[in-house]
Design a protein around this motif. Structure first.
Motif, PDB file in Angstrom:
ATOM      1  N   ALA A 104       1.147  -1.169  -0.246  1.00 49.48           N
ATOM      2  CA  ALA A 104      -0.072  -0.399  -0.158  1.00 49.48           C
ATOM      3  C   ALA A 104       0.597   1.098   0.102  1.00 49.48           C
ATOM      4  O   ALA A 104       0.414   2.095  -0.278  1.00 49.48           O
ATOM      5  N   GLN A 105       1.668   1.321   0.810  1.00 52.93           N
ATOM      6  CA  GLN A 105       2.481   2.632   1.117  1.00 52.93           C
ATOM      7  C   GLN A 105       3.290   2.640  -0.247  1.00 52.93           C
ATOM      8  O   GLN A 105       3.738   3.665  -1.401  1.00 52.93           O
ATOM      9  N   ASN A 106       3.914   1.586  -1.112  1.00 52.80           N
ATOM     10  CA  ASN A 106       4.603   1.768  -2.766  1.00 52.80           C
ATOM     11  C   ASN A 106       3.293   2.150  -3.980  1.00 52.80           C
ATOM     12  O   ASN A 106       3.398   2.961  -4.599  1.00 52.80           O
ATOM     13  N   LEU A 107       2.572   2.342  -3.553  1.00 54.40           N
ATOM     14  CA  LEU A 107       0.689   2.386  -4.627  1.00 54.40           C
ATOM     15  C   LEU A 107       0.821   4.089  -4.192  1.00 54.40           C
ATOM     16  O   LEU A 107       0.885   4.370  -4.866  1.00 54.40           O
ATOM     17  N   TYR A 108       0.748   4.062  -3.237  1.00 53.94           N
ATOM     18  CA  TYR A 108       0.450   5.429  -2.368  1.00 53.94           C
ATOM     19  C   TYR A 108       1.324   6.626  -3.047  1.00 53.94           C
ATOM     20  O   TYR A 108       0.988   7.186  -3.528  1.00 53.94           O
ATOM     21  N   ALA A 109       2.318   6.188  -2.600  1.00 53.11           N
ATOM     22  CA  ALA A 109       4.097   7.084  -2.952  1.00 53.11           C
ATOM     23  C   ALA A 109       3.691   7.336  -4.958  1.00 53.11           C
ATOM     24  O   ALA A 109       3.785   8.224  -5.155  1.00 53.11           O
ATOM     25  N   GLU A 110       3.411   6.027  -5.820  1.00 55.66           N
ATOM     26  CA  GLU A 110       3.263   5.700  -6.932  1.00 55.66           C
ATOM     27  C   GLU A 110       2.135   6.951  -7.846  1.00 55.66           C
ATOM     28  O   GLU A 110       1.971   7.638  -8.450  1.00 55.66           O
ATOM     29  N   LEU A 111       1.316   6.918  -6.855  1.00 54.54           N
ATOM     30  CA  LEU A 111      -0.097   7.474  -7.015  1.00 54.54           C
ATOM     31  C   LEU A 111      -0.253   8.513  -6.842  1.00 54.54           C
ATOM     32  O   LEU A 111      -0.491  10.117  -7.741  1.00 54.54           O
TER      33      LEU A 111
END
Length: 148
Positions: A104-111
């Motif tokens: 989730a942390q990676n996805l939120y950073a990407e988005l």
């Protein structure tokens, strides 16, 4: 004892810090600024400028986790909403939401760029239901971008 908090349910995440986070501190975690394009989007959604402005004020005055959900949905519709996060407010929790893991942390950073890490921190101190809804929105946003 009048101050015991054991009513057969776990403590809400925002109370797990050892003390509840007061509403004024929770609201200070983030601030949303809407540009002209954002107001135009709200005008399209709600049908008139007065209602659009009322919606913008409601979002700005909402708790931070609700602001995150609104920002996520508006960004999916092309909004460039500007967000500032108050780094002086500590949103670390002892028992983070199980849905706000490393992926989730990676996805939120990407988005969401730099704001993504702040989103995860705030959502970890929010009710789990809000974190789950936010994660669903992020997943949908990611999949929508893959298709387009």
């Amino acid at each position: 004892m009048p101050h015991e908090h054991d009513f057969g349910r776990p403590l809400p995440p925002h109370e797990r810090h050892g003390r509840p986070i007061p509403p004024h501190e929770r609201r200070a975690m983030m601030h949303v600024e809407f540009g002209e394009d954002d107001i135009a989007l709200l005008d399209t959604i709600f049908g008139d400028p007065d209602t659009a402005m009322a919606a913008a004020y409601i979002i700005q005055d909402a708790p931070p986790e609700i602001q995150i959900l609104a920002i996520q949905l508006m960004k999916m519709n092309g909004s460039s909403t500007f967000l500032t996060a108050n780094s002086g407010i500590d949103s670390q929790v002892r028992f983070p939401s199980p849905t706000m893991d490393e992926s989730a942390q990676n996805l939120y950073a990407e988005l969401y760029g730099d704001a993504g890490a702040r989103f995860v921190g705030i959502l970890n101190s929010s009710p789990n239901e809000i974190a789950v809804i936010s994660r669903l929105i992020a997943y949908l946003d990611d999949k929508t971008k893959e298709v387009s």
